[in-house]
Design an enzyme around this catalytic site. Structure first.
Site, PDB file in Angstrom:
ATOM      1  N   GLU A  29       0.851  -1.192   0.000  1.00  0.00           N
ATOM      2  CA  GLU A  29       0.000   0.000   0.000  1.00  0.00           C
ATOM      3  C   GLU A  29       0.891   1.248   0.000  1.00  0.00           C
ATOM      4  OE1 GLU A  29      -2.899   0.036   3.157  1.00  0.00           O
ATOM      5  OE2 GLU A  29      -3.635   2.031   2.607  1.00  0.00           O
ATOM      6  N   ASN A  74      -6.638   1.590   2.787  1.00  0.00           N
ATOM      7  CA  ASN A  74      -7.339   2.860   3.021  1.00  0.00           C
ATOM      8  C   ASN A  74      -6.898   3.939   2.032  1.00  0.00           C
ATOM      9  OD1 ASN A  74      -8.485   1.547   5.187  1.00  0.00           O
ATOM     10  ND2 ASN A  74      -7.128   2.449   6.715  1.00  0.00           N
ATOM     11  N   ASN A 174     -12.073  -0.593  -1.024  1.00  0.00           N
ATOM     12  CA  ASN A 174     -11.442  -1.185   0.154  1.00  0.00           C
ATOM     13  C   ASN A 174     -12.252  -0.859   1.411  1.00  0.00           C
ATOM     14  OD1 ASN A 174      -9.001  -2.257   1.701  1.00  0.00           O
ATOM     15  ND2 ASN A 174      -9.224  -0.200   2.585  1.00  0.00           N
ATOM     16  N   GLU A 175     -12.530  -1.865   2.205  1.00  0.00           N
ATOM     17  CA  GLU A 175     -13.153  -1.705   3.540  1.00  0.00           C
ATOM     18  C   GLU A 175     -14.219  -0.608   3.561  1.00  0.00           C
ATOM     19  OE1 GLU A 175     -10.126  -1.423   6.622  1.00  0.00           O
ATOM     20  OE2 GLU A 175      -9.638  -3.541   6.365  1.00  0.00           O
ATOM     21  N   TYR A 246      -6.976  -8.827  11.461  1.00  0.00           N
ATOM     22  CA  TYR A 246      -5.680  -8.691  12.142  1.00  0.00           C
ATOM     23  C   TYR A 246      -5.864  -9.109  13.598  1.00  0.00           C
ATOM     24  CZ  TYR A 246      -4.478  -5.725   8.143  1.00  0.00           C
ATOM     25  OH  TYR A 246      -4.244  -5.235   6.880  1.00  0.00           O
ATOM     26  N   GLU A 294      -6.515  -9.251   3.349  1.00  0.00           N
ATOM     27  CA  GLU A 294      -5.670  -8.621   4.393  1.00  0.00           C
ATOM     28  C   GLU A 294      -5.720  -9.534   5.606  1.00  0.00           C
ATOM     29  OE1 GLU A 294      -5.983  -4.460   5.402  1.00  0.00           O
ATOM     30  OE2 GLU A 294      -6.627  -3.967   3.358  1.00  0.00           O
ATOM     31  N   GLN A 351       1.308  -6.557   5.470  1.00  0.00           N
ATOM     32  CA  GLN A 351       1.663  -6.248   4.102  1.00  0.00           C
ATOM     33  C   GLN A 351       3.008  -6.894   3.797  1.00  0.00           C
ATOM     34  OE1 GLN A 351       1.004  -2.120   3.157  1.00  0.00           O
ATOM     35  NE2 GLN A 351      -0.977  -2.071   4.155  1.00  0.00           N
TER      36      GLN A 351
END
Ligand code: AHR
Length: 503
Positions: A29, A74, A174-175, A246, A294, A351
């Site tokens: 990212e 993000n 994304n999200e 996570y 992720e 990542q």
């Protein structure tokens, strides 16, 4: 004192599915020092003519990463992709609102495609459905994938890229369920825009695959209704739905932390069920699969990140330095992905470089491997083939959030072509070694090639720039196969890779 025992039966016929190699994907990212000072540092002595650090390229190649998600995260929800193409000297510097930094745009779509080639990976490209939408998304597909003869494809040619990038896999934002996201949406708002973007992106290039945004974690209050709603809108036009998760050991409760993958397992079950519910509701013949794009441990850097000066360029954000214990959780997460190889077809360790990453760099200096590098390396290297469905019996324990946590977390991958069988195993026991007896009668003539072990007497041990080899695997594991039975001892708190090959 007798040792704790576990047992496992492996049969080549008992299979879950062929591993889709893309489950060993990762993620870069525009965040912190992932791009700048990570993969790209033009002044570094080991940079190639395009500014990419070749020491980092070598470490990534060793991991055999088949696909890399880009450019966010993000970040993508405020990104104008046009800022990152064309002559570098006129590229705009922008306020980057997701991470409160300045983005110089010295790396963009074409440079990243070049880098992906260097490391033998495919690009998994995300489009901005936060501040932008259908038009920017379809233009980007045209810019990347259309051969030539149109405005956007000819613009790419004029930027020095005659051949299209042929990017196959695209993320629809994304999200978008997260209030922290630039341009956060309700499930209905996102479902509608994702459907319309998906339609036209596939009209530009019907060969692409699309990933719809699922929830950004099981902790979200909208989970799993979010999945049901967005799939209801976009089911017919998408191929995968994303999962993100996570874990962290914020309370210093190792037994509980080591059981985190049980939550991941439940997450996968719920998303599979939701996909299949919508499939049934729509009387569809199509199956939507999962992109766990992720996943990792992320918590060490949370506090330090609150102190970062806003509007700096490539500050050290999300630089978790991982412990031995984190490597075990990453190992268990890899085992969980393998156990669900029938539905999880893409996964990205988030990542890859500097930002919650297996690879770390020093500006102007060296690159080194974190503890989590090793389970990822082993799974990617040896976990290709068919995932078996072993019968396992193991002692169990209870922790704060989980009951009946198996002390042995394990799976096996059979590569028929290479005549190799690999067992991956984590011993979660905090005190004792665990004896493993494995029935491999059906693997006639298979012998142990090596038994790799990652362990350390200090569960909080880390690798660092100054001490990069404090936690490294050895191959002095005890596994031996004899007369159809494999026996070994898994040291307490260890990651194990037992490799067998037909002699
Ligand atoms: O990987 C770090 C961040 O975690 C990503 O930008 C975002 O998608 C997630 O919340």
């Amino acid at each position: 004192m007798t040792m704790k025992k576990s047992r496992m039966v492996l049969e080549p016929e008992f299979q879950i599915a062929e591993v889709d190699n893309r489950i060993y994907g990762s993620f870069i990212e525009h965040l912190g020092r992932a791009v700048y000072e990570g993969i790209y540092e033009p002044d570094h002595p080991l940079a190639n003519e395009d500014g990419f650090r070749m020491d980092v390229v070598e470490l990534v190649k060793e991991l055999q990463v088949p696909i890399v998600r880009y450019p966010g995260g993000n970040f993508v929800s405020g990104y104008n992709w046009e800022d990152g193409v064309g002559p570098k000297e006129v590229r705009k510097r922008r306020l980057e609102l997701a991470w409160r930094t300045i983005e110089t745009n010295q790396v963009g779509t074409n440079e990243f495609a070049d880098w992906a080639k260097l490391v033998n990976s495919e690009v998994m490209m995300a489009v901005n459905l936060g501040t932008r939408g259908v038009d920017a998304a379809r233009n980007l597909v045209e810019y990347c994938n259309h051969p030539s003869g149109t405005y956007w494809s000819d613009l790419r040619v004029s930027h020095g890229y005659r051949e299209p990038h042929k990017i196959k896999t695209w993320c629809l934002g994304n999200e978008m369920d997260g209030p922290w996201q630039i341009g956060h949406k309700t499930a209905d708002e996102y479902g509608r825009v994702a459907l319309e973007a998906a339609k036209v992106m596939k009209w530009v290039d019907p060969s692409i695959d699309l990933v719809l945004c699922g929830s950004s974690g099981t902790q979200m209050p909208t989970f799993p209704q979010w999945e049901a709603t967005v799939l209801d809108h976009a089911y017919d036009h998408v191929d995968y739905i994303s999962l993100h998760r996570y874990y962290g050991n914020r309370d210093g409760d190792t037994a509980n932390f080591l059981a985190s993958s049980l939550d991941m397992e439940q997450f996968i079950h719920t998303v599979v069920s939701t996909c299949d519910y919508i499939k049934a509701k729509k009387r569809s013949n199509k199956t939507v699969n999962l992109s766990f794009d992720e996943w990792n441990v992320w918590f060490h850097s949370n506090e330090a990140d609150t102190k970062i000066e806003p509007w700096s360029i490539a500050p050290p954000q999300l630089e978790d330095i991982y412990t031995m214990e984190d490597a075990l959780v990453v190992g268990s997460m890899l085992i969980t992905l393998l156990k669900h190889a029938d539905r999880v077809k893409i996964a990205c360790l988030a990542q890859l470089v500097n930002v919650i990453a297996p690879i770390m760099t020093t500006a102007g200096g060296g690159a080194w491997k974190q503890t989590i590098y090793y389970p990822y390396l082993h799974a990617s290297r040896y976990g290709r083939g068919r995932v078996l469905n072993p019968l396992i019996s193991s002692p169990k324990y209870d922790s704060k959030d989980f009951t009946d946590v198996p002390v042995l977390d394990s799976t096996a991958v059979f590569n028929e072509e290479k005549q190799e069988l690999t067992i991956f195993a984590v011993n979660r026991d905090m005190v004792d070694a665990l004896q493993l007896e494995c029935d491999v009668r059906s693997f006639d003539g298979y012998q142990v090639v090596e038994h790799i072990v990652l362990e350390h007497e200090d569960i909080k041990a880390r690798n660092t720039h100054d001490e990069p080899n404090r936690v490294v695997p050895h191959n002095r594991g005890s596994a031996k196969a004899n007369d159809g039975s494999l026996e070994c001892v898994l040291p307490k708190l260890s990651w194990n890779v037992i490799r067998l090959r037909k002699k």
